[in-house]
Write a protein that holds these residues in place. Structure first.
Motif, PDB file in Angstrom:
ATOM      1  N   THR A 222       0.837  -1.200   0.000  1.00 37.70           N
ATOM      2  CA  THR A 222       0.000   0.000   0.000  1.00 37.70           C
ATOM      3  C   THR A 222       0.869   1.246   0.000  1.00 37.70           C
ATOM      4  OG1 THR A 222      -1.729  -1.170   1.228  1.00 37.70           O
ATOM      5  CG2 THR A 222      -1.850   1.226   1.197  1.00 37.70           C
ATOM      6  N   VAL A 223       1.936   1.224   0.792  1.00 39.15           N
ATOM      7  CA  VAL A 223       2.881   2.342   0.791  1.00 39.15           C
ATOM      8  C   VAL A 223       3.559   2.470  -0.564  1.00 39.15           C
ATOM      9  CG1 VAL A 223       5.095   3.126   1.740  1.00 39.15           C
ATOM     10  CG2 VAL A 223       3.284   2.370   3.282  1.00 39.15           C
ATOM     11  N   LEU A 224       3.962   1.329  -1.134  1.00 40.87           N
ATOM     12  CA  LEU A 224       4.609   1.360  -2.451  1.00 40.87           C
ATOM     13  C   LEU A 224       3.655   1.859  -3.532  1.00 40.87           C
ATOM     14  CD1 LEU A 224       6.618  -1.989  -2.354  1.00 40.87           C
ATOM     15  CD2 LEU A 224       7.549   0.324  -2.340  1.00 40.87           C
ATOM     16  N   ARG A 225       2.366   1.667  -3.323  1.00 38.69           N
ATOM     17  CA  ARG A 225       1.375   2.179  -4.274  1.00 38.69           C
ATOM     18  C   ARG A 225       1.063   3.647  -4.013  1.00 38.69           C
ATOM     19  NH1 ARG A 225      -4.752   0.675  -3.243  1.00 38.69           N
ATOM     20  NH2 ARG A 225      -4.224   2.089  -1.538  1.00 38.69           N
ATOM     21  N   ASP A 226       0.767   3.991  -2.746  1.00 38.58           N
ATOM     22  CA  ASP A 226       0.227   5.312  -2.443  1.00 38.58           C
ATOM     23  C   ASP A 226       1.279   6.413  -2.347  1.00 38.58           C
ATOM     24  OD1 ASP A 226      -2.222   4.176  -2.441  1.00 38.58           O
ATOM     25  OD2 ASP A 226      -2.646   4.443  -0.320  1.00 38.58           O
ATOM     26  N   VAL A 227       2.478   6.067  -1.868  1.00 40.98           N
ATOM     27  CA  VAL A 227       3.509   7.109  -1.735  1.00 40.98           C
ATOM     28  C   VAL A 227       3.985   7.599  -3.105  1.00 40.98           C
ATOM     29  CG1 VAL A 227       5.863   7.543  -0.935  1.00 40.98           C
ATOM     30  CG2 VAL A 227       4.208   6.482   0.596  1.00 40.98           C
ATOM     31  N   PRO A 228       4.357   6.701  -4.046  1.00 37.03           N
ATOM     32  CA  PRO A 228       4.682   7.197  -5.395  1.00 37.03           C
ATOM     33  C   PRO A 228       3.484   7.868  -6.062  1.00 37.03           C
ATOM     34  CG  PRO A 228       5.460   4.944  -5.127  1.00 37.03           C
ATOM     35  CD  PRO A 228       4.593   5.244  -3.942  1.00 37.03           C
ATOM     36  N   PHE A 229       2.289   7.328  -5.838  1.00 34.05           N
ATOM     37  CA  PHE A 229       1.085   7.950  -6.386  1.00 34.05           C
ATOM     38  C   PHE A 229       0.975   9.401  -5.913  1.00 34.05           C
ATOM     39  CE2 PHE A 229      -3.269   9.345  -6.250  1.00 34.05           C
ATOM     40  CZ  PHE A 229      -3.862   8.806  -7.389  1.00 34.05           C
ATOM     41  N   SER A 230       1.157   9.594  -4.611  1.00 30.99           N
ATOM     42  CA  SER A 230       1.036  10.927  -4.042  1.00 30.99           C
ATOM     43  C   SER A 230       2.095  11.871  -4.595  1.00 30.99           C
ATOM     44  CB  SER A 230       1.154  10.845  -2.515  1.00 30.99           C
ATOM     45  OG  SER A 230       0.895  12.083  -1.919  1.00 30.99           O
ATOM     46  N   ALA A 231       3.332  11.368  -4.712  1.00 31.01           N
ATOM     47  CA  ALA A 231       4.415  12.208  -5.244  1.00 31.01           C
ATOM     48  C   ALA A 231       4.124  12.640  -6.675  1.00 31.01           C
ATOM     49  CB  ALA A 231       5.740  11.449  -5.179  1.00 31.01           C
ATOM     50  N   MET A 232       3.718  11.672  -7.514  1.00 28.04           N
ATOM     51  CA  MET A 232       3.416  11.997  -8.914  1.00 28.04           C
ATOM     52  C   MET A 232       2.173  12.878  -9.025  1.00 28.04           C
ATOM     53  SD  MET A 232       4.220   8.494 -11.043  1.00 28.04           S
ATOM     54  CE  MET A 232       3.572   7.345  -9.833  1.00 28.04           C
ATOM     55  N   TYR A 233       1.180  12.579  -8.193  1.00 25.62           N
ATOM     56  CA  TYR A 233      -0.080  13.323  -8.270  1.00 25.62           C
ATOM     57  C   TYR A 233       0.128  14.795  -7.950  1.00 25.62           C
ATOM     58  CZ  TYR A 233      -4.660  15.077  -6.947  1.00 25.62           C
ATOM     59  OH  TYR A 233      -5.785  15.848  -6.838  1.00 25.62           O
ATOM     60  N   TRP A 234       0.769  15.072  -6.824  1.00 24.62           N
ATOM     61  CA  TRP A 234       0.905  16.466  -6.408  1.00 24.62           C
ATOM     62  C   TRP A 234       1.850  17.247  -7.320  1.00 24.62           C
ATOM     63  CZ3 TRP A 234      -2.585  18.712  -3.724  1.00 24.62           C
ATOM     64  CH2 TRP A 234      -3.303  18.024  -2.764  1.00 24.62           C
ATOM     65  N   TYR A 235       2.920  16.600  -7.766  1.00 25.24           N
ATOM     66  CA  TYR A 235       3.835  17.297  -8.679  1.00 25.24           C
ATOM     67  C   TYR A 235       3.112  17.670  -9.973  1.00 25.24           C
ATOM     68  CZ  TYR A 235       7.677  18.238 -11.851  1.00 25.24           C
ATOM     69  OH  TYR A 235       8.512  18.839 -12.774  1.00 25.24           O
ATOM     70  N   ASN A 236       2.443  16.684 -10.586  1.00 25.20           N
ATOM     71  CA  ASN A 236       1.731  16.943 -11.839  1.00 25.20           C
ATOM     72  C   ASN A 236       0.562  17.911 -11.636  1.00 25.20           C
ATOM     73  OD1 ASN A 236       3.269  15.283 -13.572  1.00 25.20           O
ATOM     74  ND2 ASN A 236       2.264  13.468 -12.755  1.00 25.20           N
ATOM     75  N   TYR A 237      -0.091  17.802 -10.493  1.00 26.07           N
ATOM     76  CA  TYR A 237      -1.210  18.701 -10.231  1.00 26.07           C
ATOM     77  C   TYR A 237      -0.742  20.152 -10.159  1.00 26.07           C
ATOM     78  CZ  TYR A 237      -4.855  21.199  -7.735  1.00 26.07           C
ATOM     79  OH  TYR A 237      -5.788  22.131  -7.370  1.00 26.07           O
ATOM     80  N   GLU A 238       0.328  20.402  -9.413  1.00 24.35           N
ATOM     81  CA  GLU A 238       0.828  21.771  -9.278  1.00 24.35           C
ATOM     82  C   GLU A 238       1.312  22.317 -10.622  1.00 24.35           C
ATOM     83  OE1 GLU A 238       0.436  23.551  -6.725  1.00 24.35           O
ATOM     84  OE2 GLU A 238       0.141  22.171  -5.059  1.00 24.35           O
ATOM     85  N   VAL A 239       1.975  21.452 -11.421  1.00 19.15           N
ATOM     86  CA  VAL A 239       2.465  21.884 -12.738  1.00 19.15           C
ATOM     87  C   VAL A 239       1.301  22.201 -13.665  1.00 19.15           C
ATOM     88  CG1 VAL A 239       3.682  21.114 -14.825  1.00 19.15           C
ATOM     89  CG2 VAL A 239       4.679  20.698 -12.568  1.00 19.15           C
TER      90      VAL A 239
END
Length: 298
Positions: A140-157
């Motif tokens: 779950t961490v391996l799924r959600d932590v990279p998900f969160s990193a990619m999500y917020w970076y792409n969202y802000e951009v």
């Protein structure tokens, strides 16, 4: 959406047959609805609601506070700030909510009453300790932590780019909605293999218990003469690592097996991310204005 194509249970308590009998997302919806009624599509809703409120509060609050802290220390132009804040916030939220997600997976993969669910959880805790409730935490961490990193970076951009294109300083509801849907879709595709592994690790525990109960019942019909042997015979690889499970999936179903359930995940994640972030951004602006008005009258 969460429980389309996740059931690996072959016992007579299964809600529906193994994912192989589904020809697609629409076919899965039709068969589940026909067999168990439309209400079964909302199985596991109570723990989902109980899980969603604290998870959202922890996640968004931590992200906002960490982002503000890092920007005050490092400046506004740090492109990695959303990544760091997203990782830390998601790590904390996953750790707190993991036991509820395990229970939700159980309720979605089997038609169990709350009493039976309590018995399973109590038995598991008495045998393996409270740590057993965090089964599936690692994937779950391996799924959600990279998900969160990619999500917020792409969202802000995306949000910044759309604001510049529209000539706006602050994002509108539609800009936040579009940015959230696109960034969530990309992150969902990239992290899907870990979601598949997480579901398998959590359902292994319940499969093991169900099979063990069935074997013990059969042995007792014959005089309970071989209970120990039968129990050992149904032991399952409950402690397989994430990478071992991924290898096993690839060996059985090929590389596409790691991306099973892609369509329902996208149908769930894209609107969920869009609705959550746009509503959150709208709420922030609304309450900022309310606070500003109150300060004017004081």
């Amino acid at each position: 959406m969460d429980h389309v194509c996740v059931c690996e249970e072959e016992s007579n308590k299964a809600w529906y047959k193994k994912p192989g009998c589904f020809r697609g997302t629409l076919d899965a919806f039709l068969k589940i609805t026909r067999n168990e009624g439309i209400k079964s599509l909302w199985s596991g809703l109570p723990p989902t609601l109980v899980m969603a409120v604290p998870a959202t509060v922890i996640y968004f609050t931590c992200y906002d506070q960490l982002t503000d802290l890092l920007r005050s220390k490092l400046g506004e132009n740090g492109s990695y700030i959303p990544i760091v804040a997203g990782i830390v916030a998601r790590f904390g939220a996953v750790t707190v909510i993991s036991p509820l997600e395990l229970i939700r997976t159980k309720m979605q993969s089997n038609k169990f009453s709350y009493k039976e669910l309590h018995q399973f959880v109590s038995k598991r805790v008495s045998e393996d300790g409270w740590i057993s409730l965090w089964r599936g935490w690692a994937p779950t961490v391996l799924r959600d932590v990279p998900f969160s990193a990619m999500y917020w970076y792409n969202y802000e951009v995306l949000k910044k780019w759309l604001c510049e294109k529209s000539g706006l300083y602050e994002p509108t509801f539609m800009i936040s909605f579009t940015s959230g849907a696109l960034s969530g879709s990309f992150a969902a595709v990239a992290t899907l293999p870990f979601d598949v592994v997480k579901t398998q690790k959590q359902t292994q525990l319940w499969m093991y218990e169900s099979h063990k109960i069935q074997i013990l019942s059969l042995d007792c019909w014959g005089g309970c003469g071989a209970v120990g042997t039968s129990t050992r015979a149904v032991s399952m690889p409950l402690h397989m690592s994430t990478w071992a499970i991924m290898k096993n999936i690839v060996a059985k179903n090929g590389f596409p097996g790691l991306f099973s359930g892609l369509i329902p995940r996208l149908i769930k994640i894209a609107p969920a991310c869009a609705i959550m972030i746009s509503t959150y951004e709208f709420g922030k602006v609304f309450f900022q204005k309310q606070n500003a008005r109150k300060q004017q009258y004081q």
